[in-house]
Design an enzyme around this catalytic site. Structure first.
Site, PDB file in Angstrom:
ATOM      1  N   ASN A 108      -0.983  52.940 -20.722  1.00 54.65           N
ATOM      2  CA  ASN A 108      -0.898  54.234 -21.403  1.00 54.65           C
ATOM      3  C   ASN A 108      -2.131  54.469 -22.256  1.00 54.65           C
ATOM      4  OD1 ASN A 108      -0.259  54.648 -24.536  1.00 54.65           O
ATOM      5  ND2 ASN A 108       0.499  52.604 -23.959  1.00 54.65           N
ATOM      6  N   PHE A 112      -1.376  58.707 -29.605  1.00 48.86           N
ATOM      7  CA  PHE A 112      -0.568  59.130 -30.758  1.00 48.86           C
ATOM      8  C   PHE A 112      -0.152  60.597 -30.667  1.00 48.86           C
ATOM      9  CE2 PHE A 112      -2.439  55.826 -34.018  1.00 48.86           C
ATOM     10  CZ  PHE A 112      -1.751  54.812 -33.378  1.00 48.86           C
ATOM     11  N   SER A 168      -3.568  50.292 -31.926  1.00 52.42           N
ATOM     12  CA  SER A 168      -3.557  51.124 -30.724  1.00 52.42           C
ATOM     13  C   SER A 168      -4.967  51.232 -30.179  1.00 52.42           C
ATOM     14  CB  SER A 168      -3.038  52.524 -31.022  1.00 52.42           C
ATOM     15  OG  SER A 168      -3.328  53.359 -29.912  1.00 52.42           O
ATOM     16  N   ASN A 170      -5.969  53.517 -28.245  1.00 52.25           N
ATOM     17  CA  ASN A 170      -6.175  54.882 -27.752  1.00 52.25           C
ATOM     18  C   ASN A 170      -6.612  55.888 -28.805  1.00 52.25           C
ATOM     19  OD1 ASN A 170      -5.396  54.092 -25.087  1.00 52.25           O
ATOM     20  ND2 ASN A 170      -3.289  54.009 -25.841  1.00 52.25           N
ATOM     21  N   THR A 171      -6.861  55.420 -30.013  1.00 53.32           N
ATOM     22  CA  THR A 171      -7.502  56.256 -31.031  1.00 53.32           C
ATOM     23  C   THR A 171      -8.831  55.583 -31.339  1.00 53.32           C
ATOM     24  OG1 THR A 171      -5.401  57.016 -31.961  1.00 53.32           O
ATOM     25  CG2 THR A 171      -7.328  57.147 -33.401  1.00 53.32           C
ATOM     26  N   ASN A 231       0.316  44.645 -29.922  1.00 53.09           N
ATOM     27  CA  ASN A 231       0.258  45.926 -29.205  1.00 53.09           C
ATOM     28  C   ASN A 231      -0.121  45.708 -27.723  1.00 53.09           C
ATOM     29  OD1 ASN A 231       0.036  48.848 -28.921  1.00 53.09           O
ATOM     30  ND2 ASN A 231      -0.266  48.860 -31.147  1.00 53.09           N
TER      31      ASN A 231
HETATM   32  C1  LIG Z   1       4.014  54.384 -23.251  1.00 54.37           C
HETATM   33  C2  LIG Z   1       3.787  53.494 -24.416  1.00 54.37           C
HETATM   34  C3  LIG Z   1       3.552  54.055 -25.659  1.00 54.37           C
HETATM   35  C4  LIG Z   1       3.351  53.237 -26.765  1.00 54.37           C
HETATM   36  N1  LIG Z   1       3.147  53.815 -27.987  1.00 54.37           N
HETATM   37  C5  LIG Z   1       3.023  53.014 -29.075  1.00 54.37           C
HETATM   38  C6  LIG Z   1       2.870  53.580 -30.355  1.00 54.37           C
HETATM   39  O1  LIG Z   1       2.903  54.794 -30.539  1.00 54.37           O
HETATM   40  N2  LIG Z   1       2.700  52.740 -31.412  1.00 54.37           N
HETATM   41  C7  LIG Z   1       2.715  51.373 -31.267  1.00 54.37           C
HETATM   42  O2  LIG Z   1       2.585  50.654 -32.252  1.00 54.37           O
HETATM   43  N3  LIG Z   1       2.862  50.808 -30.052  1.00 54.37           N
HETATM   44  C8  LIG Z   1       3.022  51.597 -28.960  1.00 54.37           C
HETATM   45  N4  LIG Z   1       3.182  51.021 -27.735  1.00 54.37           N
HETATM   46  C9  LIG Z   1       3.115  49.531 -27.616  1.00 54.37           C
HETATM   47  C10 LIG Z   1       4.489  48.877 -27.606  1.00 54.37           C
HETATM   48  O3  LIG Z   1       5.138  49.089 -28.830  1.00 54.37           O
HETATM   49  C11 LIG Z   1       4.343  47.361 -27.360  1.00 54.37           C
HETATM   50  O4  LIG Z   1       3.621  46.791 -28.420  1.00 54.37           O
HETATM   51  C12 LIG Z   1       3.628  47.047 -26.048  1.00 54.37           C
HETATM   52  O5  LIG Z   1       4.001  47.951 -25.044  1.00 54.37           O
HETATM   53  C13 LIG Z   1       3.921  45.627 -25.560  1.00 54.37           C
HETATM   54  O6  LIG Z   1       5.294  45.430 -25.308  1.00 54.37           O
HETATM   55  P1  LIG Z   1       5.948  45.558 -23.828  1.00 54.37           P
HETATM   56  O7  LIG Z   1       5.112  44.699 -22.907  1.00 54.37           O
HETATM   57  O8  LIG Z   1       7.344  45.056 -23.988  1.00 54.37           O
HETATM   58  O9  LIG Z   1       5.898  46.988 -23.468  1.00 54.37           O
HETATM   59  C14 LIG Z   1       3.380  51.825 -26.615  1.00 54.37           C
HETATM   60  C15 LIG Z   1       3.625  51.270 -25.359  1.00 54.37           C
HETATM   61  C16 LIG Z   1       3.836  52.074 -24.261  1.00 54.37           C
HETATM   62  C17 LIG Z   1       4.098  51.446 -22.917  1.00 54.37           C
END
Ligand SMILES: Cc1cc2nc3c(=O)[nH]c(=O)nc-3n(C[C@H](O)[C@H](O)[C@H](O)COP(=O)(O)O)c2cc1C
Length: 339
Positions: A108, A112, A168, A170-171, A231
């Site tokens: 992704n 934000f 993140s 992405n910022t 993250n």
């Molecule tokens: C679509 C998507 C959006 C995410 N948005 C955020 C976010 O806004 N803030 C954040 O701290 N982490 C965000 N994450 C990261 C997740 O909270 C997590 O740290 C990361 O996906 C690893 O865990 P997972 O492998 O179980 O998905 C996002 C992840 C995904 C897949």
């Protein structure tokens, strides 16, 4: 699982973001369910907060706090909403969310997208259950530290804990807040802005041993209550899916090894002095158990839910309780850091 096995082909026929939006809408319409009763051996206290299960929903699924109670109803022990920024912002152009089905992964670069502090605040005032709020900075902010301070101040009134998200990918430039001088400045400001609510700091998995030691020291010095490790990754382990080359943060199964290794770095740097929350590629009770034994007091997941459905929360909780019993322990907390 039975219901999700019917729902998944429909959702996967849509592009990932459309499916996500449809899921949130459907959850909003569904009647709220009371959280299921979970085994007492999973009850644990971290940063002064009691959790019915150590398995939480990671940030990013419910960015605007639209369905936290519905997610608790599936058996998550806690739900982290956000990331929210002071002002609403659109995020990056679409497409920006990709399923890597063959890899059981997600990439992704949402950036934000969120409706801002006020929208989340108003919803959370009426919400019940163990809910954390993850805060960030607006992309066009002239003072990022001020954005975090505002997030901590405002959201503390409606959150059980506030997560300061500086990881993140992405910022542009955001992860630079993890660097030495920048991190100390940020954490000193957070220390001034905070209330008595616990503050968690969420870091990237793309960090080395020196980073871990420096971040742990700074976090402890500034009274941070727990570290979330971590993250999505900007690295690219070998992947098979067509979307593998998309820009953004990678999550899901291919992140597991890196996230576990980074958690171990933080555990050896901290020696248990600050609670750790393990995130990244957790999909089974074995994954969660391994993360807990490596030093995580709590775990979170997101990507595995895309593939397995929300029933995953309860399945992992039940599996953890079995492992607690098999290990001859009374409570999950006794397993933390025992590897
Ligand atoms: C679509 C998507 C959006 C995410 N948005 C955020 C976010 O806004 N803030 C954040 O701290 N982490 C965000 N994450 C990261 C997740 O909270 C997590 O740290 C990361 O996906 C690893 O865990 P997972 O492998 O179980 O998905 C996002 C992840 C995904 C897949």
């Amino acid at each position: 699982m039975p219901i999700y096995s019917l729902f998944r082909p429909l959702a996967f026929a849509l592009d990932a973001e459309t499916a996500h939006r449809a899921t949130i809408r459907a959850l909003k319409l569904a009647p709220k369910r009371k959280p299921p009763r979970l085994p007492a051996s999973l009850r644990t206290t971290v940063a002064g907060l009691e959790f019915t299960s150590p398995v939480g929903l990671a940030a990013g699924f419910d960015k605007d706090a639209e369905v936290p109670e519905q997610m608790l109803g599936f058996g998550f022990g806690f739900v982290e909403v956000g990331t929210v920024t002071p002002r609403a912002q659109a995020g990056n152009p679409r497409p920006r969310l990709f399923r890597l089905v063959e890899d059981r992964a997600v990439i992704n670069r949402m950036g934000f997208n969120n409706a801002g502090h006020s929208a989340a605040f108003d919803r959370l005032r009426r919400a019940h259950g163990r809910i954390g709020v993850n805060v960030g900075a607006n992309k066009d902010s002239r003072d990022r530290i001020a954005d975090y301070m505002e997030g901590v101040r405002r959201m503390s009134a409606v959150a059980d804990y506030v997560t300061v998200n500086i990881s993140s990918p992405n910022t542009p430039g955001l992860r630079g807040l993890q660097d030495k001088g920048a991190l100390d400045d940020l954490l000193a400001a957070i220390e001034d802005a905070r209330t008595d609510k616990p503050i968690f700091l969420k870091v990237a998995p793309d960090l080395g041993e020196d980073d871990a030691e420096r971040i742990v020291r700074s976090a402890i010095d500034h009274g941070i209550d727990a570290l979330i490790v971590g993250n999505t990754t900007v690295s690219r382990p070998p992947l098979r899916s067509a979307h593998a080359a998309e820009e953004g943060g990678l999550s899901g199964e291919p992140l597991n090894t890196l996230a576990l290794a980074t958690l171990r770095l933080f555990r050896s740097a901290s020696g248990g002095e600050i609670p750790l929350i393990g995130v990244g590629g957790i999909a089974t009770a074995d994954d969660a158990w391994e993360r807990i034994r490596a030093g995580a007091s709590l775990v979170q997941l997101y990507s595995a839910m895309v593939y397995e459905g929300p029933g995953i929360a309860r399945r992992i909780a039940t599996g953890l309780a079995e492992r607690v019993e098999r290990a001859g322990l009374n409570n999950i907390a006794e397993a933390v850091g025992t590897e």
